[in-house]
Write a protein that holds these residues in place. Sequence first.
Motif, PDB file in Angstrom:
ATOM      1  N   LEU A  43       0.818  -1.204   0.000  1.00 47.09           N
ATOM      2  CA  LEU A  43       0.000   0.000   0.000  1.00 47.09           C
ATOM      3  C   LEU A  43       0.857   1.261   0.000  1.00 47.09           C
ATOM      4  N   ALA A  44       2.078   1.171   0.536  1.00 40.90           N
ATOM      5  CA  ALA A  44       2.954   2.342   0.616  1.00 40.90           C
ATOM      6  C   ALA A  44       3.761   2.565  -0.648  1.00 40.90           C
ATOM      7  N   GLU A  45       3.703   1.647  -1.592  1.00 39.39           N
ATOM      8  CA  GLU A  45       4.586   1.731  -2.767  1.00 39.39           C
ATOM      9  C   GLU A  45       4.071   2.690  -3.841  1.00 39.39           C
ATOM     10  N   SER A  46       2.858   3.192  -3.702  1.00 44.09           N
ATOM     11  CA  SER A  46       2.290   4.047  -4.741  1.00 44.09           C
ATOM     12  C   SER A  46       2.580   5.522  -4.513  1.00 44.09           C
ATOM     13  N   PHE A 129     -19.100 -14.493   3.828  1.00 41.49           N
ATOM     14  CA  PHE A 129     -17.804 -13.965   3.420  1.00 41.49           C
ATOM     15  C   PHE A 129     -16.978 -15.046   2.726  1.00 41.49           C
ATOM     16  N   LYS A 130     -16.190 -14.598   1.741  1.00 40.32           N
ATOM     17  CA  LYS A 130     -15.286 -15.498   1.033  1.00 40.32           C
ATOM     18  C   LYS A 130     -13.850 -15.036   1.234  1.00 40.32           C
ATOM     19  N   VAL A 131     -12.909 -15.964   1.107  1.00 39.88           N
ATOM     20  CA  VAL A 131     -11.495 -15.616   1.164  1.00 39.88           C
ATOM     21  C   VAL A 131     -11.198 -14.617   0.045  1.00 39.88           C
ATOM     22  N   GLY A 132     -10.535 -13.522   0.391  1.00 33.33           N
ATOM     23  CA  GLY A 132     -10.240 -12.475  -0.570  1.00 33.33           C
ATOM     24  C   GLY A 132     -11.185 -11.289  -0.489  1.00 33.33           C
ATOM     25  N   ASP A 133     -12.269 -11.397   0.299  1.00 28.78           N
ATOM     26  CA  ASP A 133     -13.164 -10.269   0.489  1.00 28.78           C
ATOM     27  C   ASP A 133     -12.462  -9.164   1.287  1.00 28.78           C
ATOM     28  N   ILE A 134     -12.859  -7.931   1.022  1.00 31.57           N
ATOM     29  CA  ILE A 134     -12.388  -6.783   1.798  1.00 31.57           C
ATOM     30  C   ILE A 134     -13.568  -6.283   2.617  1.00 31.57           C
ATOM     31  N   MET A 135     -13.414  -6.263   3.933  1.00 34.63           N
ATOM     32  CA  MET A 135     -14.499  -5.825   4.806  1.00 34.63           C
ATOM     33  C   MET A 135     -14.217  -4.424   5.317  1.00 34.63           C
ATOM     34  N   ILE A 136     -15.133  -3.498   5.030  1.00 35.31           N
ATOM     35  CA  ILE A 136     -15.095  -2.166   5.621  1.00 35.31           C
ATOM     36  C   ILE A 136     -15.655  -2.302   7.038  1.00 35.31           C
ATOM     37  N   ILE A 137     -14.855  -1.927   8.012  1.00 38.64           N
ATOM     38  CA  ILE A 137     -15.257  -2.136   9.413  1.00 38.64           C
ATOM     39  C   ILE A 137     -16.240  -1.037   9.834  1.00 38.64           C
ATOM     40  N   LYS A 138     -17.427  -1.459  10.281  1.00 37.67           N
ATOM     41  CA  LYS A 138     -18.409  -0.490  10.762  1.00 37.67           C
ATOM     42  C   LYS A 138     -18.439  -0.419  12.292  1.00 37.67           C
ATOM     43  N   ASP A 139     -17.883  -1.447  12.944  1.00 36.61           N
ATOM     44  CA  ASP A 139     -17.846  -1.471  14.409  1.00 36.61           C
ATOM     45  C   ASP A 139     -16.895  -2.584  14.839  1.00 36.61           C
ATOM     46  N   HIS A 140     -16.552  -2.602  16.126  1.00 33.17           N
ATOM     47  CA  HIS A 140     -15.669  -3.671  16.589  1.00 33.17           C
ATOM     48  C   HIS A 140     -16.050  -4.140  17.985  1.00 33.17           C
ATOM     49  N   ILE A 141     -15.526  -5.303  18.330  1.00 28.08           N
ATOM     50  CA  ILE A 141     -15.638  -5.869  19.678  1.00 28.08           C
ATOM     51  C   ILE A 141     -14.221  -6.018  20.209  1.00 28.08           C
ATOM     52  N   ASN A 142     -13.966  -5.412  21.358  1.00 28.82           N
ATOM     53  CA  ASN A 142     -12.626  -5.384  21.939  1.00 28.82           C
ATOM     54  C   ASN A 142     -12.537  -6.401  23.083  1.00 28.82           C
ATOM     55  N   LEU A 143     -12.301  -7.665  22.749  1.00 25.26           N
ATOM     56  CA  LEU A 143     -12.259  -8.695  23.795  1.00 25.26           C
ATOM     57  C   LEU A 143     -11.132  -8.477  24.796  1.00 25.26           C
ATOM     58  N   PRO A 144      -9.902  -8.139  24.369  1.00 24.21           N
ATOM     59  CA  PRO A 144      -8.867  -7.859  25.379  1.00 24.21           C
ATOM     60  C   PRO A 144      -9.264  -6.713  26.305  1.00 24.21           C
ATOM     61  N   ILE A 182     -16.423   4.341  -3.836  1.00 24.83           N
ATOM     62  CA  ILE A 182     -15.232   4.055  -4.642  1.00 24.83           C
ATOM     63  C   ILE A 182     -15.225   2.588  -5.068  1.00 24.83           C
ATOM     64  N   SER A 183     -15.644   1.701  -4.190  1.00 26.16           N
ATOM     65  CA  SER A 183     -15.714   0.274  -4.521  1.00 26.16           C
ATOM     66  C   SER A 183     -16.656   0.039  -5.693  1.00 26.16           C
ATOM     67  N   MET A 271      -2.117 -11.589  -3.056  1.00 24.18           N
ATOM     68  CA  MET A 271      -3.003 -11.693  -4.208  1.00 24.18           C
ATOM     69  C   MET A 271      -3.963 -10.504  -4.293  1.00 24.18           C
ATOM     70  N   ARG A 272      -4.467 -10.047  -3.153  1.00 24.17           N
ATOM     71  CA  ARG A 272      -5.481  -8.999  -3.149  1.00 24.17           C
ATOM     72  C   ARG A 272      -4.885  -7.607  -2.897  1.00 24.17           C
ATOM     73  N   ALA A 273      -3.581  -7.539  -2.583  1.00 22.71           N
ATOM     74  CA  ALA A 273      -2.976  -6.269  -2.174  1.00 22.71           C
ATOM     75  C   ALA A 273      -3.100  -5.193  -3.240  1.00 22.71           C
ATOM     76  N   GLU A 274      -2.998  -5.570  -4.513  1.00 26.48           N
ATOM     77  CA  GLU A 274      -3.056  -4.573  -5.578  1.00 26.48           C
ATOM     78  C   GLU A 274      -4.416  -3.883  -5.619  1.00 26.48           C
ATOM     79  N   MET A 275      -5.486  -4.662  -5.417  1.00 22.57           N
ATOM     80  CA  MET A 275      -6.829  -4.072  -5.404  1.00 22.57           C
ATOM     81  C   MET A 275      -7.044  -3.227  -4.148  1.00 22.57           C
ATOM     82  N   MET A 276      -6.531  -3.714  -3.023  1.00 27.20           N
ATOM     83  CA  MET A 276      -6.608  -2.936  -1.790  1.00 27.20           C
ATOM     84  C   MET A 276      -5.849  -1.623  -1.953  1.00 27.20           C
ATOM     85  N   GLN A 277      -4.693  -1.692  -2.624  1.00 30.14           N
ATOM     86  CA  GLN A 277      -3.886  -0.505  -2.863  1.00 30.14           C
ATOM     87  C   GLN A 277      -4.658   0.535  -3.675  1.00 30.14           C
ATOM     88  N   LYS A 278      -5.349   0.073  -4.710  1.00 31.25           N
ATOM     89  CA  LYS A 278      -6.107   0.989  -5.567  1.00 31.25           C
ATOM     90  C   LYS A 278      -7.248   1.629  -4.792  1.00 31.25           C
TER      91      LYS A 278
END
Length: 297
Positions: A43-46, A129-144, A182-183, A271-278
């Motif tokens: 992601l930093a290479e662009s 969800f499938k392997v390779g999906d990109i999930m936009i995080i709308k919320d989280h659970i902080n177990l620690p 954008i997606s 495999m998916r980094a290029e699309m994530m980068q874009k």
Amino acid sequence: MHTRGNCCCCSFEDYKLTTEWLLNQTSHRPKIAVICGSGLGLLAESVTDKQSFRYQDIPNFPITTVPGHEGRLVFGNIKDKSCVFMQGRFHLYEGYSLCKVTFPVRIFKLMGVETIVVTNASGGLCPDFKVGDIMIIKDHINLPGFAGQHPLCGPNDERFGIRFPCMSDAYSKELRRLALDISTELEYTDFVREGVYCMVSGPNFETIAEARMLQILGSDCVGMSIVPEVTVAKHCGLRVLGLSLITNKVSVDYSREEKVHHDEVLHISKMRAEMMQKLVYTLVSRCHLVLPSINTN
């Protein structure tokens, strides 16, 4: 516990020293920071006008020990936007205190950063969800955090934020909407999702019983990072966007024989980094068009 005597192991003077060192070493004054997760350093290479620093050369900075985390802080421009990228982050399971895990976020705040994009690799819990999906995080659970492993424990420094920050809007609705728009433009809608991320401390992957529990709690994916940085970023008043790359399906069935390996995580990330980068590149170039919500903290 992550701190001795429930006090943060990093002083304001530590943050100030590191910030001043970086500001003296670079002419960049970033408004946007991106934290790159496992295998996502591409992601930093662009960026243009690039200037990078090894973590071990930066005063007070921890050193990453995890494969797939290069351990460099990269400054540069995306179009006319000054940015800083972390090629690799820090984790509880590496033995770092949570104030060290989140140390760079407060440095970014002192440098003038206003928006932070956090990325990571995670295991999919949602059946859709499938392997390779990109999930936009709308919320989280902080177990620690439920167990007392929380980056805001100890005395509060008002120079960063208030004692009791609200976390119900931790992930900017405006930035999430922009990422979805954008997606659609990039024709990524087949593999871009929204969902709830759950953090566990690691370093082991989850047992089947644990995975089933996390599903019941409402988790769509699970990983070992992001939440401490998001919590501190929100405490500091930064806008946050979270992206999680689903690199494996978490097993919830005792009859299945598949096992998760870190090498597989890195392979899917590559495999998916290029699309994530874009996606990140386009978002960074446009995020100034999104008006921030009024901070109610």
